[in-house]
Design a protein around this motif. Structure first.
Motif, short mmCIF file in Angstrom:
data_model
loop_
_atom_site.label_atom_id
_atom_site.label_comp_id
_atom_site.label_asym_id
_atom_site.label_seq_id
_atom_site.Cartn_x
_atom_site.Cartn_y
_atom_site.Cartn_z
N MET A 144 0.85 -1.20 0.00
CA MET A 144 0.00 0.00 0.00
C MET A 144 0.88 1.25 0.00
SD MET A 144 -3.08 -1.13 2.63
CE MET A 144 -2.17 -0.64 4.05
N VAL A 145 0.53 2.21 -0.84
CA VAL A 145 1.21 3.49 -0.89
C VAL A 145 0.41 4.47 -0.04
CG1 VAL A 145 2.04 5.36 -2.38
CG2 VAL A 145 1.99 3.00 -3.24
N VAL A 146 1.03 4.95 1.04
CA VAL A 146 0.38 5.89 1.95
C VAL A 146 1.20 7.18 1.93
CG1 VAL A 146 -0.40 6.30 4.31
CG2 VAL A 146 -0.43 3.97 3.37
N VAL A 147 0.59 8.25 1.45
CA VAL A 147 1.25 9.55 1.36
C VAL A 147 0.54 10.52 2.30
CG1 VAL A 147 1.85 11.47 -0.16
CG2 VAL A 147 2.01 9.12 -1.00
N GLU A 148 1.32 11.11 3.18
CA GLU A 148 0.78 12.06 4.16
C GLU A 148 -0.40 11.45 4.92
OE1 GLU A 148 2.51 14.70 4.73
OE2 GLU A 148 3.70 14.81 2.91
N GLY A 149 -0.28 10.16 5.25
CA GLY A 149 -1.32 9.46 6.01
C GLY A 149 -2.53 9.03 5.20
N LYS A 150 -2.49 9.25 3.89
CA LYS A 150 -3.63 8.94 3.03
C LYS A 150 -3.30 7.75 2.12
CE LYS A 150 -6.54 11.33 -0.34
NZ LYS A 150 -6.69 12.57 -1.11
N TYR A 151 -4.08 6.67 2.23
CA TYR A 151 -3.87 5.49 1.38
C TYR A 151 -4.30 5.84 -0.03
CZ TYR A 151 -4.86 0.84 -0.60
OH TYR A 151 -4.92 -0.27 -1.40
N LEU A 152 -3.35 5.80 -0.96
CA LEU A 152 -3.60 6.24 -2.34
C LEU A 152 -3.73 5.10 -3.33
CD1 LEU A 152 -1.06 9.18 -2.65
CD2 LEU A 152 -3.50 9.30 -2.13
N ALA A 153 -2.84 4.14 -3.22
CA ALA A 153 -2.75 3.10 -4.25
C ALA A 153 -2.02 1.91 -3.68
CB ALA A 153 -1.99 3.65 -5.47
N ARG A 154 -1.83 0.93 -4.53
CA ARG A 154 -1.05 -0.23 -4.13
C ARG A 154 -0.09 -0.58 -5.25
NH1 ARG A 154 -4.12 -4.61 -6.34
NH2 ARG A 154 -5.98 -3.71 -7.22
N VAL A 155 1.07 -1.04 -4.87
CA VAL A 155 2.06 -1.49 -5.83
C VAL A 155 1.94 -3.01 -5.89
CG1 VAL A 155 4.51 -1.60 -6.42
CG2 VAL A 155 3.60 0.43 -5.27
N ILE A 156 1.53 -3.50 -7.05
CA ILE A 156 1.38 -4.95 -7.25
C ILE A 156 2.51 -5.44 -8.16
CG2 ILE A 156 -1.12 -4.88 -6.91
CD1 ILE A 156 -1.42 -5.11 -9.97
N GLU A 157 2.57 -6.74 -8.34
CA GLU A 157 3.62 -7.31 -9.19
C GLU A 157 3.59 -6.69 -10.60
OE1 GLU A 157 4.59 -9.46 -12.56
OE2 GLU A 157 2.59 -9.85 -11.74
N GLY A 158 2.44 -6.41 -11.12
CA GLY A 158 2.32 -5.83 -12.46
C GLY A 158 2.85 -4.41 -12.57
N CYS A 159 3.07 -3.75 -11.44
CA CYS A 159 3.59 -2.38 -11.43
C CYS A 159 5.10 -2.30 -11.50
CB CYS A 159 3.14 -1.65 -10.16
SG CYS A 159 1.38 -1.45 -9.98
N ASN A 160 5.78 -3.43 -11.37
CA ASN A 160 7.24 -3.36 -11.26
C ASN A 160 7.96 -3.23 -12.60
OD1 ASN A 160 7.52 -5.98 -12.34
ND2 ASN A 160 7.62 -6.93 -10.31
N GLY A 161 7.25 -3.31 -13.70
CA GLY A 161 7.83 -3.08 -15.01
C GLY A 161 8.48 -4.30 -15.65
N THR A 162 8.57 -5.40 -14.93
CA THR A 162 9.27 -6.58 -15.45
C THR A 162 8.60 -7.14 -16.70
OG1 THR A 162 10.03 -7.09 -13.22
CG2 THR A 162 10.19 -8.84 -14.85
N SER A 163 7.29 -7.21 -16.71
CA SER A 163 6.58 -7.74 -17.88
C SER A 163 6.81 -6.87 -19.11
CB SER A 163 5.09 -7.85 -17.59
OG SER A 163 4.87 -8.77 -16.55
N ILE A 164 6.87 -5.57 -18.91
CA ILE A 164 7.13 -4.65 -20.02
C ILE A 164 8.55 -4.83 -20.53
CG2 ILE A 164 7.28 -2.21 -20.69
CD1 ILE A 164 5.12 -1.70 -18.52
N ILE A 165 9.49 -5.03 -19.61
CA ILE A 165 10.89 -5.24 -19.99
C ILE A 165 11.01 -6.55 -20.77
CG2 ILE A 165 13.21 -5.69 -19.10
CD1 ILE A 165 12.52 -3.63 -16.85
N ILE A 166 10.31 -7.59 -20.35
CA ILE A 166 10.33 -8.87 -21.07
C ILE A 166 9.81 -8.69 -22.50
CG2 ILE A 166 9.21 -11.15 -21.19
CD1 ILE A 166 9.49 -11.26 -18.11
N LEU A 167 8.73 -7.95 -22.65
CA LEU A 167 8.18 -7.67 -23.98
C LEU A 167 9.19 -6.90 -24.83
CD1 LEU A 167 5.47 -7.91 -25.59
CD2 LEU A 167 4.95 -5.62 -24.75
N PHE A 168 9.82 -5.89 -24.25
CA PHE A 168 10.83 -5.08 -24.94
C PHE A 168 12.00 -5.94 -25.40
CE2 PHE A 168 14.91 -2.87 -24.33
CZ PHE A 168 14.83 -1.94 -25.36
N VAL A 169 12.55 -6.74 -24.48
CA VAL A 169 13.72 -7.57 -24.78
C VAL A 169 13.38 -8.58 -25.88
CG1 VAL A 169 15.25 -9.34 -23.83
CG2 VAL A 169 14.80 -7.26 -22.53
#
Length: 180
Positions: free
Chosen positions: A77-102
């Motif tokens: 969970m991404v909490v900025v200034e005490g406010k829950y904004l979003a979540r970082v999931i496996e799909g957010c790490n960019g690895t799948s995009i890098i695999i596609l690129f490579v």
């Protein structure tokens, strides 16, 4: 039939190479994800690293940020200034995009050294842009939460995929053997 195969040999070679590289890299990544379930980083090392680096960048920009393990799903969970904004999931790490690129770059390979250098440089660039994308998305969600849908599903995917497309076009036009 032989004439058709000869005529479309470069296309067939591209498709087979792309699918083979993409398949091998994807299976390797899925194997890594399966192994990471028993590791010390939550939900996996790469996603955890992206979350920590996002937190560091947000704090450098003056935002009090916390990254907390999500209690109900494998995400952070991404909490900025005490406010829950979003979540970082496996799909957010960019690895799948890098695999596609490579996969694309190898399918349109040029000289070996040039291909290796471009794969590494492009992958690093994609990783960094993805990290900056998450930081800007977090700031955007903090200041403009009513724009979540357009920020998350249109603008920021457009930026990352648009950049990958430009990297592909630059590669094909400058370095791949397709031009020779």
């Amino acid at each position: 039939m032989k004439a058709l195969l000869l005529k479309y040999k470069p296309v067939i070679k591209f498709i087979i190479t792309f699918l083979a590289v993409y398949g091998v890299l994807s299976m390797g990544y899925n194997f890594y994800l399966d192994l990471s379930k028993v590791g010390t980083y939550y939900p996996d090392y790469i996603t955890n690293l992206v979350a920590v680096q996002t937190q560091n960048l947000l704090e450098v920009l003056g935002y009090n940020t916390q990254m907390l393990p999500h209690p109900n799903e494998p995400s952070i969970m991404v909490v900025v200034e005490g406010k829950y904004l979003a979540r970082v999931i496996e799909g957010c790490n960019g690895t799948s995009i890098i695999i596609l690129f490579v996969s694309f770059i190898i399918a349109f390979a040029g000289r070996f050294k040039t291909t290796v250098f471009y794969v590494i440089a492009g992958s690093v660039l994609i990783y960094v842009v993805n990290l900056v994308r998450i930081v800007i998305l977090s700031i955007g969600l903090y200041h403009y939460p009513w724009r979540e849908e357009v920020l998350h599903t249109v603008i920021f995917p457009g930026i990352i995929y648009g950049m990958v497309f430009l990297l592909w076009m630059f590669w094909v036009n400058r370095f791949s053997h397709i031009n020779k």
